[in-house]
Scaffold this active site. Structure first.
Site, PDB file in Angstrom:
ATOM      1  CG  ASP A 122      -1.936  -9.660  -0.545  1.00 49.93           C
ATOM      2  OD1 ASP A 122      -2.300  -9.840   0.742  1.00 49.93           O
ATOM      3  OD2 ASP A 122      -1.069  -8.712  -1.059  1.00 49.93           O
TER       4      ASP A 122
ATOM      5  CG  ASP B 288       2.207  -5.921   4.944  1.00 43.75           C
ATOM      6  OD1 ASP B 288       1.760  -7.315   5.166  1.00 43.75           O
ATOM      7  OD2 ASP B 288       2.006  -5.412   4.009  1.00 43.75           O
TER       8      ASP B 288
HETATM    9  C1  GLA Z   1      -0.047  -6.984   1.406  1.00 46.57           C
HETATM   10  C2  GLA Z   1       0.929  -8.225   1.658  1.00 46.57           C
HETATM   11  C3  GLA Z   1       2.406  -7.603   0.991  1.00 46.57           C
HETATM   12  C4  GLA Z   1       2.135  -7.099  -0.303  1.00 46.57           C
HETATM   13  C5  GLA Z   1       1.335  -6.252  -0.405  1.00 46.57           C
HETATM   14  C6  GLA Z   1       1.220  -5.891  -2.023  1.00 46.57           C
HETATM   15  O1  GLA Z   1       0.393  -5.795   2.169  1.00 46.57           O
HETATM   16  O2  GLA Z   1       0.865  -8.515   2.998  1.00 46.57           O
HETATM   17  O3  GLA Z   1       3.189  -8.837   1.351  1.00 46.57           O
HETATM   18  O4  GLA Z   1       1.988  -8.301  -1.109  1.00 46.57           O
HETATM   19  O5  GLA Z   1       0.120  -6.450  -0.077  1.00 46.57           O
HETATM   20  O6  GLA Z   1       0.336  -4.854  -2.391  1.00 46.57           O
END
Ligand code: GLA
Length: 684
Positions: free
Chosen positions: A168, A233
């Site tokens: 991430d 997201d």
């Molecule tokens: C980010 C990523 C998500 C997920 C979260 C976990 O937002 O884009 O896909 O992995 O972190 O905290």
């Protein structure tokens, strides 16, 4: 010969225009046939990875029982047999602290047997285990990040038998990289992570989680990772799905075997989601067309049969996993009647020479979406065979590829220049009334009649004979064809339209009913029937004779652009104030909104309109219109916050069955605080 071709092209265009079919205004070049690019150095995921990720259904509520039960469900549901193999842990799997040697360890409460044991268990089921880390100092959920530990963490994962790692992009120590842009920092850190994995002693899929859209990961990630996020997201709702689709319109050329664009985990069946069945199908189909990694995001242990069938659709998985690895591009995008993008065509070439074509209807009403065999990059032929991935039937198409697509839905055809004459022409039937704009609502009263139009289209090259359109009516209803409902022959590319008078029984209760249509026809010696399709009619009570306030009449349709509809007050139950004057009666109907009523025997409509003072002077932008059945009978100028109240007083055309008040927003939805004051109908 040439003249004939030109003439038929001219006639085809003319027919398109006459039939109101969308004509492309943004045609990109045909999809190219690329050489198969060399896989990335780790030699993994020559086709996009298939699996599951816990994040969108479980967030931090993860533990070893969930993972084992999910692995079992992946096997028992048939997903493993369909090709799914990765079971991926996301954030929150680790302990809050590294151990005394600086190593990551699994949370001892969530994973009492440790992660290596879990990997062994998952492997014993014929599956693979994925895990999660971050290039920054902490993960997004504030667990230990990998920063300054990449080599150590990669070795830990390799030692546990991990097969996939998602890394991430949270809590980046920007201060350590003075003078560098975000993109330069990302390239450096993910580059170091890639090297750490390459030297870990195990081949591990590297998933680069660049959820920050400004990073344009496709420009630098393909040489580092096996997949990279292309969007932020998102959530299980239609606008979110469309956002991620739009991000990928031109990215196909950056991906290929071993390195994939990642529009994120699937939302099919995700808890608290707001996707309809058709939207879930369209979402899955689009991801498969994009050659996206397909990581299911739902709870596999409790999944419905409907969703299992979406996720294991053999034809779509074959498209996603096609060895050429060339994802789809958007070939055309056309606006709907409200000016917003509605009809899209996406296409991708497949290794055996077939082309997969997706017809995407983004909008709220069913439409016919068309393209041509040339535009999608098919080799020249007189006819094609096309397999509909949802119903499994293979039919013949001519050079024009056209299909009816329901609201917020997608059709996918796998099209081939082979065997075209052995399969019957694609014949579709549809039925519609004169619905109110941007709705499919056709209102009718008990004992009243309504006019519907059915269309039967032969999209193949060969003709079909003895064609008959039949309406399928609820009990007690009757239909009379006002124009011919049969044809001796319907040639390839031709349509037959029939106008029907449909009569509701006097005892019909208010509510929604489906009226269907199907075509019966002959092709060679076979008697065939088109797939059924239907429209919804809404049975409503007519207003009493005299003057009625619209707030007190039952609506047949009501939709606001934001928030909820306010009756005699705004959405927060505060008074309706326009230009400093309080209006005790009316609607707060944030644009873009449509409110509709059944209004037979009515002759006049009056109302005030304007933007509520909550918009603020000069802000917002709304045009107010009144429609009688399918036609606009009044339109205001564009109004803004602080403008004085406008007034509409219109006569309804004789024979009007329904009326609609529409507040059309500007390009920016903010502050479009539309208000209708004291709307009234005069009837009888
Ligand atoms: C980010 C990523 C998500 C997920 C979260 C976990 O937002 O884009 O896909 O992995 O972190 O905290």
């Amino acid at each position: 010969m040439r003249i004939r071709i030109l003439l038929s092209a001219f006639i085809a265009t003319l027919l398109c225009l006459l039939a109101g079919l969308p004509t492309a205004h943004a045609e990109s070049p045909p999809v190219g046939r690329a050489e198969i690019p060399a896989p990335t150095p780790n030699g993994l995921v020559a086709t996009p990875p298939l699996g599951w990720n816990d994040w969108y259904s479980f967030y931090c509520e993860v533990n070893e029982q969930l993972i084992l039960e999910t692995a079992d469900a992946m096997v028992s549901s048939g997903m493993r047999a369909a090709g799914y193999e990765y079971v991926n842990l996301d954030d929150c799997w680790s302990a809050q602290e590294r151990n005394q040697d600086g190593e990551l360890v699994g949370d001892p409460v969530k994973f009492p047997h440790g992660i290596k044991w879990l990997a062994d268990q998952v492997h014993a089921r014929g599956l693979k285990l994925g895990i999660y880390n971050d290039v920054g100092t902490e993960t997004c959920a504030k667990y230990p990040g990998g920063y300054q530990h990449y080599t150590q963490d990669a070795k830990t994962f390799a030692g546990w038998g991990i097969d996939f790692v998602k890394v991430d992009w949270c809590n980046i120590p920007y201060a350590d990289f003075p003078g560098m842009t975000k993109k330069e920092i990302a390239t450096k850190l993910y580059g170091e992570y890639a090297a750490a994995l390459a030297n870990s002693g195990r081949r591990i899929v590297f998933s680069i989680c660049t959820f920050e859209e400004v990073l344009n990961a496709w420009e630098w990630a393909p040489t580092l990772g096996n997949m990279w996020r292309t969007s932020t997201d998102y959530a299980a709702n239609w606008p979110s799905i469309l956002h991620n689709i739009d991000r990928q319109a031109d990215l196909a050329r950056y991906a290929g075997p071993g390195h994939w664009n990642d529009p994120d985990i699937l939302q099919v069946g995700v808890t608290n989601g707001k996707l309809t069945h058709e939207q879930e199908k369209a979402h899955f189909a689009t991801w498969a067309m994009l050659a996206a990694p397909l990581l299911a995001g739902n709870d596999l242990r409790t999944m419905t049969e409907e969703r299992r069938q979406i996720l294991t659709n053999t034809d779509l998985l074959a498209i996603d996993q096609d060895p050429l690895g060339h994802g789809a591009s958007r070939i055309s995008q056309n606006a709907g009647s409200d000016g917003r993008p509605a009809a899209e065509v996406w296409a991708r070439p497949l290794a055996n020479g077939d082309v997969a074509v997706l017809l995407l209807n983004r909008g709220n009403v069913p439409i016919s979406i068309g393209t041509t065999s040339d535009a999608v990059g098919l080799p020249r032929a007189l006819a094609y065979s096309a397999k509909d991935v949802w119903n499994g039937t293979t039919t013949q198409l001519g050079r024009q590829i056209t299909a009816e697509v329901p609201a917020t839905a997608a059709k996918v055809f796998r099209i081939s220049a082979r065997d075209a004459n052995r399969v019957p022409p694609l014949t579709t039937a549809s039925v519609t009334g004169r619905p109110l704009p941007d709705t499919t609502v056709v209102a009718v009263g008990a004992g009243d009649s309504v006019e519907l139009t059915s269309t039967v289209t032969n999209s193949g090259r060969q003709g079909i004979t003895d064609v008959r359109a039949r309406l399928e009516l609820p009990d007690g209803w009757a239909a009379t064809a006002l124009t011919s409902s049969s044809a001796t022959i319907l040639r390839g590319g031709d349509s037959m339209t029939t106008r029907w008078k449909v009569q509701a029984p006097a005892a019909q209760q208010p509510g929604d009913l489906a009226i269907g249509v199907a075509a019966e026809y002959r092709w060679h010696e076979q008697i065939l029937r088109s797939a059924p399709s239907s429209t919804t009619v809404t049975i409503a009570e007519p207003p009493a004779a005299g003057v009625s306030r619209l707030e007190h009449l039952p609506r047949v349709f009501g939709q606001t652009g934001w928030g909820s509809l306010g009756i005699d007050s705004d959405y927060q139950a505060k008074p309706l104030v326009v230009d400093g004057i309080v209006h005790p009666h009316g609607f707060w109907a944030h644009a873009t909104s449509t409110l509709a009523w059944y209004a037979p025997d009515c002759s006049r409509l009056t109302a005030g309109f304007g933007l509520a003072d909550t918009a603020g002077a000069g802000r917002g932008e709304v045009r107010f219109t009144v429609h009688a059945d399918g036609s606009e009978i009044f339109s205001s100028a564009q109004l803004h916050g602080g403008d004085p109240l406008g007034v509409v007083d219109v006569a309804l055309p004789p024979g009007t069955k329904s009326v609609a008040l529409i507040a059309d927003g500007g390009s920016d939805v903010n502050y479009d605080h539309a208000v209708w004051t004291a709307p009234q109908l005069t009837c009888g």
